[in-house]
Design a protein around this motif. Structure first.
Motif, PDB file in Angstrom:
ATOM      1  N   GLN A 119       0.837  -1.204   0.000  1.00 37.29           N
ATOM      2  CA  GLN A 119       0.000   0.000   0.000  1.00 37.29           C
ATOM      3  C   GLN A 119       0.869   1.250   0.000  1.00 37.29           C
ATOM      4  O   GLN A 119       0.600   2.198  -0.727  1.00 37.29           O
ATOM      5  N   LYS A 120       1.893   1.245   0.819  1.00 33.58           N
ATOM      6  CA  LYS A 120       2.763   2.414   0.934  1.00 33.58           C
ATOM      7  C   LYS A 120       3.642   2.583  -0.300  1.00 33.58           C
ATOM      8  O   LYS A 120       3.828   3.692  -0.792  1.00 33.58           O
ATOM      9  N   LEU A 121       4.204   1.491  -0.777  1.00 32.88           N
ATOM     10  CA  LEU A 121       5.161   1.571  -1.881  1.00 32.88           C
ATOM     11  C   LEU A 121       4.502   1.753  -3.244  1.00 32.88           C
ATOM     12  O   LEU A 121       4.973   2.550  -4.063  1.00 32.88           O
ATOM     13  N   PHE A 122       3.442   1.008  -3.487  1.00 30.35           N
ATOM     14  CA  PHE A 122       2.870   0.938  -4.827  1.00 30.35           C
ATOM     15  C   PHE A 122       1.472   1.534  -4.952  1.00 30.35           C
ATOM     16  O   PHE A 122       0.931   1.609  -6.057  1.00 30.35           O
ATOM     17  N   GLY A 123       0.874   1.908  -3.843  1.00 31.42           N
ATOM     18  CA  GLY A 123      -0.468   2.485  -3.888  1.00 31.42           C
ATOM     19  C   GLY A 123      -1.543   1.483  -4.250  1.00 31.42           C
ATOM     20  O   GLY A 123      -2.617   1.866  -4.716  1.00 31.42           O
ATOM     21  N   ILE A 124      -1.297   0.194  -4.018  1.00 34.83           N
ATOM     22  CA  ILE A 124      -2.311  -0.820  -4.321  1.00 34.83           C
ATOM     23  C   ILE A 124      -3.031  -1.207  -3.030  1.00 34.83           C
ATOM     24  O   ILE A 124      -2.654  -0.779  -1.946  1.00 34.83           O
ATOM     25  N   PHE A 125      -4.070  -2.023  -3.147  1.00 38.40           N
ATOM     26  CA  PHE A 125      -4.870  -2.469  -2.004  1.00 38.40           C
ATOM     27  C   PHE A 125      -5.447  -1.291  -1.232  1.00 38.40           C
ATOM     28  O   PHE A 125      -5.567  -1.329  -0.011  1.00 38.40           O
ATOM     29  N   GLY A 126      -5.787  -0.220  -1.931  1.00 40.34           N
ATOM     30  CA  GLY A 126      -6.366   0.950  -1.283  1.00 40.34           C
ATOM     31  C   GLY A 126      -5.361   1.868  -0.623  1.00 40.34           C
ATOM     32  O   GLY A 126      -5.737   2.770   0.128  1.00 40.34           O
ATOM     33  N   GLY A 127      -4.073   1.668  -0.897  1.00 37.23           N
ATOM     34  CA  GLY A 127      -3.036   2.499  -0.293  1.00 37.23           C
ATOM     35  C   GLY A 127      -2.864   3.832  -0.994  1.00 37.23           C
ATOM     36  O   GLY A 127      -3.372   4.060  -2.083  1.00 37.23           O
ATOM     37  N   MET A 128      -2.118   4.710  -0.337  1.00 40.27           N
ATOM     38  CA  MET A 128      -1.898   6.064  -0.858  1.00 40.27           C
ATOM     39  C   MET A 128      -0.635   6.184  -1.697  1.00 40.27           C
ATOM     40  O   MET A 128      -0.364   7.234  -2.255  1.00 40.27           O
ATOM     41  N   GLY A 129       0.177   5.140  -1.778  1.00 50.21           N
ATOM     42  CA  GLY A 129       1.426   5.224  -2.511  1.00 50.21           C
ATOM     43  C   GLY A 129       2.442   6.053  -1.738  1.00 50.21           C
ATOM     44  O   GLY A 129       2.186   6.536  -0.640  1.00 50.21           O
ATOM     45  N   LEU A 130       3.609   6.235  -2.341  1.00 48.85           N
ATOM     46  CA  LEU A 130       4.697   6.931  -1.650  1.00 48.85           C
ATOM     47  C   LEU A 130       4.405   8.397  -1.383  1.00 48.85           C
ATOM     48  O   LEU A 130       4.734   8.910  -0.312  1.00 48.85           O
ATOM     49  N   THR A 131       3.777   9.067  -2.323  1.00 50.15           N
ATOM     50  CA  THR A 131       3.520  10.499  -2.133  1.00 50.15           C
ATOM     51  C   THR A 131       2.546  10.730  -0.986  1.00 50.15           C
ATOM     52  O   THR A 131       2.818  11.521  -0.080  1.00 50.15           O
ATOM     53  N   GLY A 132       1.422  10.047  -0.995  1.00 54.31           N
ATOM     54  CA  GLY A 132       0.430  10.206   0.072  1.00 54.31           C
ATOM     55  C   GLY A 132       0.944   9.722   1.412  1.00 54.31           C
ATOM     56  O   GLY A 132       0.743  10.369   2.444  1.00 54.31           O
ATOM     57  N   THR A 133       1.645   8.592   1.405  1.00 57.03           N
ATOM     58  CA  THR A 133       2.198   8.061   2.651  1.00 57.03           C
ATOM     59  C   THR A 133       3.284   8.994   3.176  1.00 57.03           C
ATOM     60  O   THR A 133       3.396   9.210   4.389  1.00 57.03           O
ATOM     61  N   GLY A 134       4.076   9.550   2.272  1.00 57.78           N
ATOM     62  CA  GLY A 134       5.109  10.502   2.677  1.00 57.78           C
ATOM     63  C   GLY A 134       4.528  11.713   3.380  1.00 57.78           C
ATOM     64  O   GLY A 134       5.077  12.197   4.378  1.00 57.78           O
ATOM     65  N   LYS A 135       3.396  12.199   2.904  1.00 52.70           N
ATOM     66  CA  LYS A 135       2.722  13.327   3.568  1.00 52.70           C
ATOM     67  C   LYS A 135       2.273  12.933   4.969  1.00 52.70           C
ATOM     68  O   LYS A 135       2.358  13.722   5.914  1.00 52.70           O
ATOM     69  N   GLY A 136       1.793  11.715   5.104  1.00 51.56           N
ATOM     70  CA  GLY A 136       1.394  11.221   6.417  1.00 51.56           C
ATOM     71  C   GLY A 136       2.584  11.126   7.370  1.00 51.56           C
ATOM     72  O   GLY A 136       2.477  11.482   8.542  1.00 51.56           O
ATOM     73  N   PHE A 137       3.705  10.659   6.865  1.00 47.83           N
ATOM     74  CA  PHE A 137       4.903  10.584   7.696  1.00 47.83           C
ATOM     75  C   PHE A 137       5.402  11.972   8.076  1.00 47.83           C
ATOM     76  O   PHE A 137       5.867  12.179   9.200  1.00 47.83           O
ATOM     77  N   ASP A 138       5.313  12.925   7.162  1.00 47.37           N
ATOM     78  CA  ASP A 138       5.668  14.313   7.496  1.00 47.37           C
ATOM     79  C   ASP A 138       4.805  14.821   8.651  1.00 47.37           C
ATOM     80  O   ASP A 138       5.308  15.464   9.572  1.00 47.37           O
ATOM     81  N   ALA A 139       3.506  14.521   8.593  1.00 53.31           N
ATOM     82  CA  ALA A 139       2.590  14.970   9.643  1.00 53.31           C
ATOM     83  C   ALA A 139       2.918  14.334  10.998  1.00 53.31           C
ATOM     84  O   ALA A 139       2.648  14.935  12.045  1.00 53.31           O
ATOM     85  N   LEU A 140       3.510  13.144  10.978  1.00 55.01           N
ATOM     86  CA  LEU A 140       3.895  12.472  12.220  1.00 55.01           C
ATOM     87  C   LEU A 140       5.249  12.952  12.750  1.00 55.01           C
ATOM     88  O   LEU A 140       5.671  12.548  13.829  1.00 55.01           O
ATOM     89  N   GLY A 141       5.942  13.785  11.965  1.00 57.40           N
ATOM     90  CA  GLY A 141       7.232  14.304  12.397  1.00 57.40           C
ATOM     91  C   GLY A 141       8.432  13.601  11.800  1.00 57.40           C
ATOM     92  O   GLY A 141       9.568  13.869  12.184  1.00 57.40           O
ATOM     93  N   TYR A 142       8.202  12.696  10.871  1.00 53.31           N
ATOM     94  CA  TYR A 142       9.297  12.023  10.173  1.00 53.31           C
ATOM     95  C   TYR A 142       9.640  12.854   8.932  1.00 53.31           C
ATOM     96  O   TYR A 142       8.844  12.925   7.997  1.00 53.31           O
ATOM     97  N   HIS A 143      10.817  13.465   8.938  1.00 50.96           N
ATOM     98  CA  HIS A 143      11.200  14.326   7.813  1.00 50.96           C
ATOM     99  C   HIS A 143      12.513  13.834   7.209  1.00 50.96           C
ATOM    100  O   HIS A 143      13.454  13.571   7.948  1.00 50.96           O
ATOM    101  N   PRO A 144      12.629  13.721   5.892  1.00 55.08           N
ATOM    102  CA  PRO A 144      11.577  13.897   4.896  1.00 55.08           C
ATOM    103  C   PRO A 144      10.644  12.686   4.854  1.00 55.08           C
ATOM    104  O   PRO A 144      11.091  11.544   4.863  1.00 55.08           O
TER     105      PRO A 144
END
Length: 141
Positions: free
Chosen positions: A7-32
């Motif tokens: 889900q995180k890497l490829f955006g399959i199975f209803g995942g957001m892919g790297l771009t969407g997941t990356g935004k989520g990680f930014d919001a959690l304080g993981y930069h980049p």
């Protein structure tokens, strides 16, 4: 776990892919965020596949344990133990990964011919130690 990583890497199975997941990680304080999305996604994907196939089992368990420790510290700890989003789910996944490292991956595993393919205290210690150390490094950074 491999599905969560996909889900995180490829955006399959209803995942957001790297771009969407990356935004989520930014919001959690993981930069980049995108870099941490790749690290998490690969850990989940390869750790999950490794546990499913019985391939490099202690390392696969360490990857899963490390991700679950990070998830517990940054996301689920604030929700308590039993809340719908509490710690128990992440603790269960980490415990199962540790148990697989301890008892061994099974008769049909790809690790069967190797020493670590039989499990044991050493393998469990490696999985827990590496997973915990990796989680500590990521959390410290």
């Amino acid at each position: 776990m491999a599905g969560h990583g996909a889900q995180k890497l490829f955006g399959i199975f209803g995942g957001m892919g790297l771009t969407g997941t990356g935004k989520g990680f930014d919001a959690l304080g993981y930069h980049p965020g995108k870099v941490y999305a790749v690290i998490c996604g690969l850990s989940e994907f390869l750790g999950g596949l490794g546990l499913a196939l019985g391939l490099f089992t202690p390392l696969a368990a360490a990857a899963v344990i490390g991700v679950m420790i990070n998830a517990m510290v940054t996301v689920t700890a604030a929700h308590g133990l039993w809340a719908p989003e509490g710690l128990e789910y992440n603790m269960s996944i980490a415990s199962v990964a540790l148990a697989i490292a301890a008892i061994g991956p099974g008769r049909l595993s790809l690790d069967r011919p190797f020493r670590w393919g039989k499990g044991g205290w050493r393998e469990a210690g490696v999985a827990l130690g590496l997973g915990g150390a990796a989680a500590a490094v990521v959390l410290a950074i």
